[in-house]
Write a protein that holds these residues in place. Structure first.
Motif, PDB file in Angstrom:
ATOM      1  N   ASP A   1       2.420   7.978  -8.208  1.00  0.00           N
ATOM      2  CA  ASP A   1       3.965   8.107  -9.033  1.00  0.00           C
ATOM      3  C   ASP A   1       4.321   6.745  -9.297  1.00  0.00           C
ATOM      4  OD1 ASP A   1       4.324   7.340  -6.639  1.00  0.00           O
ATOM      5  OD2 ASP A   1       5.305   9.573  -6.130  1.00  0.00           O
ATOM      6  N   GLY A   2       3.852   5.708  -9.041  1.00  0.00           N
ATOM      7  CA  GLY A   2       4.542   4.459  -9.089  1.00  0.00           C
ATOM      8  C   GLY A   2       5.506   4.064  -8.193  1.00  0.00           C
ATOM      9  N   PHE A   3       6.092   4.937  -7.249  1.00  0.00           N
ATOM     10  CA  PHE A   3       7.094   4.954  -6.441  1.00  0.00           C
ATOM     11  C   PHE A   3       6.815   4.883  -4.976  1.00  0.00           C
ATOM     12  CE2 PHE A   3       8.822   6.800 -10.077  1.00  0.00           C
ATOM     13  CZ  PHE A   3       9.790   6.031 -10.605  1.00  0.00           C
ATOM     14  N   PHE A   4       5.500   4.769  -4.386  1.00  0.00           N
ATOM     15  CA  PHE A   4       4.999   4.719  -3.163  1.00  0.00           C
ATOM     16  C   PHE A   4       5.315   5.742  -2.272  1.00  0.00           C
ATOM     17  CE2 PHE A   4       4.633   0.273  -4.643  1.00  0.00           C
ATOM     18  CZ  PHE A   4       3.392  -0.088  -4.457  1.00  0.00           C
ATOM     19  N   THR A   5       5.498   7.015  -3.115  1.00  0.00           N
ATOM     20  CA  THR A   5       5.653   8.254  -2.132  1.00  0.00           C
ATOM     21  C   THR A   5       4.294   9.074  -1.745  1.00  0.00           C
ATOM     22  OG1 THR A   5       6.161   9.449  -4.006  1.00  0.00           O
ATOM     23  CG2 THR A   5       8.088   8.555  -2.945  1.00  0.00           C
ATOM     24  N   ASN A   6       3.464   8.679  -2.699  1.00  0.00           N
ATOM     25  CA  ASN A   6       2.146   9.328  -2.268  1.00  0.00           C
ATOM     26  C   ASN A   6       1.291   8.071  -2.631  1.00  0.00           C
ATOM     27  OD1 ASN A   6       0.607  11.494  -1.594  1.00  0.00           O
ATOM     28  ND2 ASN A   6       0.597  12.560  -3.709  1.00  0.00           N
ATOM     29  N   THR A   7       0.658   7.375  -1.398  1.00  0.00           N
ATOM     30  CA  THR A   7      -0.171   6.313  -1.634  1.00  0.00           C
ATOM     31  C   THR A   7      -1.269   6.027  -0.628  1.00  0.00           C
ATOM     32  OG1 THR A   7       1.785   4.999  -2.025  1.00  0.00           O
ATOM     33  CG2 THR A   7       0.155   3.723  -1.514  1.00  0.00           C
ATOM     34  N   ASN A   8      -2.330   5.486  -1.143  1.00  0.00           N
ATOM     35  CA  ASN A   8      -3.499   5.214  -0.258  1.00  0.00           C
ATOM     36  C   ASN A   8      -3.696   3.695  -0.256  1.00  0.00           C
ATOM     37  OD1 ASN A   8      -4.619   7.965  -0.340  1.00  0.00           O
ATOM     38  ND2 ASN A   8      -5.210   7.658  -2.214  1.00  0.00           N
ATOM     39  N   PHE A   9      -4.127   3.593   1.079  1.00  0.00           N
ATOM     40  CA  PHE A   9      -3.979   2.000   1.254  1.00  0.00           C
ATOM     41  C   PHE A   9      -5.471   1.702   2.025  1.00  0.00           C
ATOM     42  CE2 PHE A   9       0.504   2.873   1.885  1.00  0.00           C
ATOM     43  CZ  PHE A   9       0.839   1.825   1.059  1.00  0.00           C
ATOM     44  N   GLU A  10      -6.097   0.698   1.547  1.00  0.00           N
ATOM     45  CA  GLU A  10      -7.273  -0.010   1.961  1.00  0.00           C
ATOM     46  C   GLU A  10      -7.055  -1.409   2.524  1.00  0.00           C
ATOM     47  OE1 GLU A  10     -10.961   0.821   0.611  1.00  0.00           O
ATOM     48  OE2 GLU A  10     -10.264   2.843  -0.131  1.00  0.00           O
ATOM     49  N   PHE A  11      -7.784  -1.934   3.617  1.00  0.00           N
ATOM     50  CA  PHE A  11      -7.521  -3.248   4.096  1.00  0.00           C
ATOM     51  C   PHE A  11      -8.622  -3.697   4.747  1.00  0.00           C
ATOM     52  CE2 PHE A  11      -6.878  -5.396   8.034  1.00  0.00           C
ATOM     53  CZ  PHE A  11      -6.225  -6.729   7.648  1.00  0.00           C
ATOM     54  N   THR A  12      -9.123  -4.895   4.433  1.00  0.00           N
ATOM     55  CA  THR A  12     -10.345  -5.503   5.373  1.00  0.00           C
ATOM     56  C   THR A  12      -9.848  -7.171   5.655  1.00  0.00           C
ATOM     57  OG1 THR A  12     -11.077  -6.609   3.318  1.00  0.00           O
ATOM     58  CG2 THR A  12     -11.931  -4.524   4.246  1.00  0.00           C
ATOM     59  N   ALA A  13     -10.165  -7.353   6.664  1.00  0.00           N
ATOM     60  CA  ALA A  13      -9.986  -8.854   7.211  1.00  0.00           C
ATOM     61  C   ALA A  13     -11.105  -9.364   7.837  1.00  0.00           C
ATOM     62  CB  ALA A  13      -8.710  -8.852   8.481  1.00  0.00           C
ATOM     63  N   GLU A  14     -11.306 -10.519   7.503  1.00  0.00           N
ATOM     64  CA  GLU A  14     -12.652 -11.191   8.023  1.00  0.00           C
ATOM     65  C   GLU A  14     -12.140 -11.780   9.393  1.00  0.00           C
ATOM     66  OE1 GLU A  14     -13.847 -14.771   5.537  1.00  0.00           O
ATOM     67  OE2 GLU A  14     -13.315 -13.362   3.817  1.00  0.00           O
ATOM     68  N   THR A  15     -12.929 -11.285  10.573  1.00  0.00           N
ATOM     69  CA  THR A  15     -12.548 -11.495  11.765  1.00  0.00           C
ATOM     70  C   THR A  15     -12.890 -13.008  12.184  1.00  0.00           C
ATOM     71  OG1 THR A  15     -15.029 -10.928  12.406  1.00  0.00           O
ATOM     72  CG2 THR A  15     -13.319  -9.256  12.658  1.00  0.00           C
TER      73      THR A  15
ATOM     74  N   THR B   1      -0.436   9.746 -13.393  1.00  0.00           N
ATOM     75  CA  THR B   1      -1.070   8.334 -13.523  1.00  0.00           C
ATOM     76  C   THR B   1      -1.007   7.557 -12.150  1.00  0.00           C
ATOM     77  OG1 THR B   1       0.236   8.008 -15.850  1.00  0.00           O
ATOM     78  CG2 THR B   1      -0.714   6.123 -14.623  1.00  0.00           C
ATOM     79  N   THR B   2      -2.264   6.974 -11.992  1.00  0.00           N
ATOM     80  CA  THR B   2      -2.422   5.972 -10.886  1.00  0.00           C
ATOM     81  C   THR B   2      -2.314   4.745 -11.153  1.00  0.00           C
ATOM     82  OG1 THR B   2      -4.018   7.831 -10.205  1.00  0.00           O
ATOM     83  CG2 THR B   2      -4.544   5.541  -9.345  1.00  0.00           C
ATOM     84  N   THR B   3      -1.564   4.109 -10.204  1.00  0.00           N
ATOM     85  CA  THR B   3      -1.104   2.690 -10.573  1.00  0.00           C
ATOM     86  C   THR B   3      -1.933   1.920  -9.279  1.00  0.00           C
ATOM     87  OG1 THR B   3       1.139   3.169 -11.308  1.00  0.00           O
ATOM     88  CG2 THR B   3       0.821   1.064 -10.547  1.00  0.00           C
ATOM     89  N   LYS B   4      -2.468   0.764  -9.724  1.00  0.00           N
ATOM     90  CA  LYS B   4      -3.177  -0.001  -8.617  1.00  0.00           C
ATOM     91  C   LYS B   4      -2.639  -1.161  -8.279  1.00  0.00           C
ATOM     92  CE  LYS B   4      -7.705   2.230  -9.731  1.00  0.00           C
ATOM     93  NZ  LYS B   4      -8.925   1.906  -9.204  1.00  0.00           N
ATOM     94  N   TRP B   5      -2.303  -1.397  -7.029  1.00  0.00           N
ATOM     95  CA  TRP B   5      -1.714  -2.955  -6.564  1.00  0.00           C
ATOM     96  C   TRP B   5      -2.825  -3.656  -5.561  1.00  0.00           C
ATOM     97  CZ3 TRP B   5       3.666  -3.041  -7.192  1.00  0.00           C
ATOM     98  CH2 TRP B   5       4.223  -1.970  -7.937  1.00  0.00           C
ATOM     99  N   SER B   6      -2.607  -4.786  -5.668  1.00  0.00           N
ATOM    100  CA  SER B   6      -3.540  -5.799  -4.805  1.00  0.00           C
ATOM    101  C   SER B   6      -2.469  -6.552  -4.082  1.00  0.00           C
ATOM    102  CB  SER B   6      -4.450  -6.661  -5.725  1.00  0.00           C
ATOM    103  OG  SER B   6      -3.783  -7.278  -6.510  1.00  0.00           O
ATOM    104  N   ILE B   7      -3.097  -7.161  -2.889  1.00  0.00           N
ATOM    105  CA  ILE B   7      -2.347  -7.895  -2.023  1.00  0.00           C
ATOM    106  C   ILE B   7      -1.971  -9.226  -2.603  1.00  0.00           C
ATOM    107  CG2 ILE B   7      -4.418  -9.015  -0.637  1.00  0.00           C
ATOM    108  CD1 ILE B   7      -1.235  -7.489   0.776  1.00  0.00           C
ATOM    109  N   ASP B   8      -0.965  -9.796  -2.527  1.00  0.00           N
ATOM    110  CA  ASP B   8      -0.364 -11.166  -2.749  1.00  0.00           C
ATOM    111  C   ASP B   8      -0.732 -11.634  -1.407  1.00  0.00           C
ATOM    112  OD1 ASP B   8       0.556 -13.476  -3.033  1.00  0.00           O
ATOM    113  OD2 ASP B   8       2.472 -12.653  -4.144  1.00  0.00           O
TER     114      ASP B   8
END
Length: 176
Positions: A42-56, A2-9
Motif C-alpha cells: 500500500d506504499g504506507f508500510f503497514t503491510n510490508t515484507n523485508f529481506e536482508f543479507t550481510a556479508e559476515t 499495487t506493490t511498491t519496492k524499496w531498496s536500502i540506502d
C-alpha cells in the motif's frame, strides 16, 4: 493492490550490535556490507515484507585481532558461512509508529525465528526528489542458538563474552 519496492540506502543505514565483555562492559560492532529490500502493498508500510543479507566478513568492532577471531570457526566461520540472512514473516502495527517485525534469521547455516521491535520513522523526499523511508529496529538474540558457542572462563568467575546480543539497526530505504 499495487506493490511498491524499496531498496536500502547503505550510506544512511547501519547494522549494529552490542555484546557484554567480561560481564561488565559492552563491545559494539557492525556489518559494513549488506543489502536489504522492502515490498509494500500500500506504499504506507503497514503491510510490508523485508529481506536482508550481510556479508559476515564485513564485521568490524574497531579491533583487528578481535575481528579476525570473529571471522574464524570459533564464531562466524566466514569460509563456510559467508552471509547472514533475514526474511520477514510478519510485520504488525502496535501503535502509530511502533511495529513488531518477526522473521527467520539464518546464521552459520541455522535458521531460527526472531522478533524485533520496529519504529517507523516516516517517509520524505530527499533534495534530489527520491522518496525515502526510515526505520529503527532493536532486539535481542542468544548467540548460542546459532552455534556461536566459543567462550573463556574468567578467574574471578563469569565468562569473557556474553550470550545475549543486542541488535541496533537503522535502515533508510529508497523507493525503487
Amino acid at each position: 493492490m499495487t506493490t511498491t519496492k524499496w531498496s536500502i540506502d547503505p550510506t544512511h543505514s547501519e547494522i549494529g550490535f552490542k555484546v557484554k565483555h567480561m560481564m561488565f562492559t559492552n563491545v559494539s560492532g557492525k556489518f559494513e556490507k549488506f543489502e536489504a529490500t522492502a515490498e509494500t502493498e500500500d506504499g504506507f508500510f503497514t503491510n510490508t515484507n523485508f529481506e536482508f543479507t550481510a556479508e559476515t566478513n564485513s564485521i568490524t568492532t574497531g579491533n583487528v585481532d578481535r575481528d579476525k577471531h570473529l571471522l574464524s570457526a570459533d564464531f562466524f566461520d566466514v569460509e563456510n558461512y559467508p552471509e547472514i540472512r533475514f526474511k520477514s514473516t510478519s510485520y504488525s502495527k502496535i501503535s502509530e509508529s511502533n511495529y513488531t517485525l518477526k522473521g527467520d534469521l539464518t546464521l552459520r547455516g541455522i535458521t531460527k525465528p526472531v522478533r524485533l521491535d520496529a519504529e517507523f520513522h516516516g517517509t520524505a523526499n530527499d533534495p534530489w526528489g527520491n522518496k525515502k523511508a526510515g526505520f529503527g529496529l532493536t532486539g535481542k538474540i542468544n548467540r548460542k542458538d546459532w552455534g556461536l558457542n566459543w567462550n573463556s572462563a574468567l578467574e574471578a568467575g563469569g565468562v569473557l563474552v556474553g550470550e545475549e546480543i543486542k541488535l541496533n539497526i537503522e535502515l533508510q530505504f529508497i523507493k525503487a
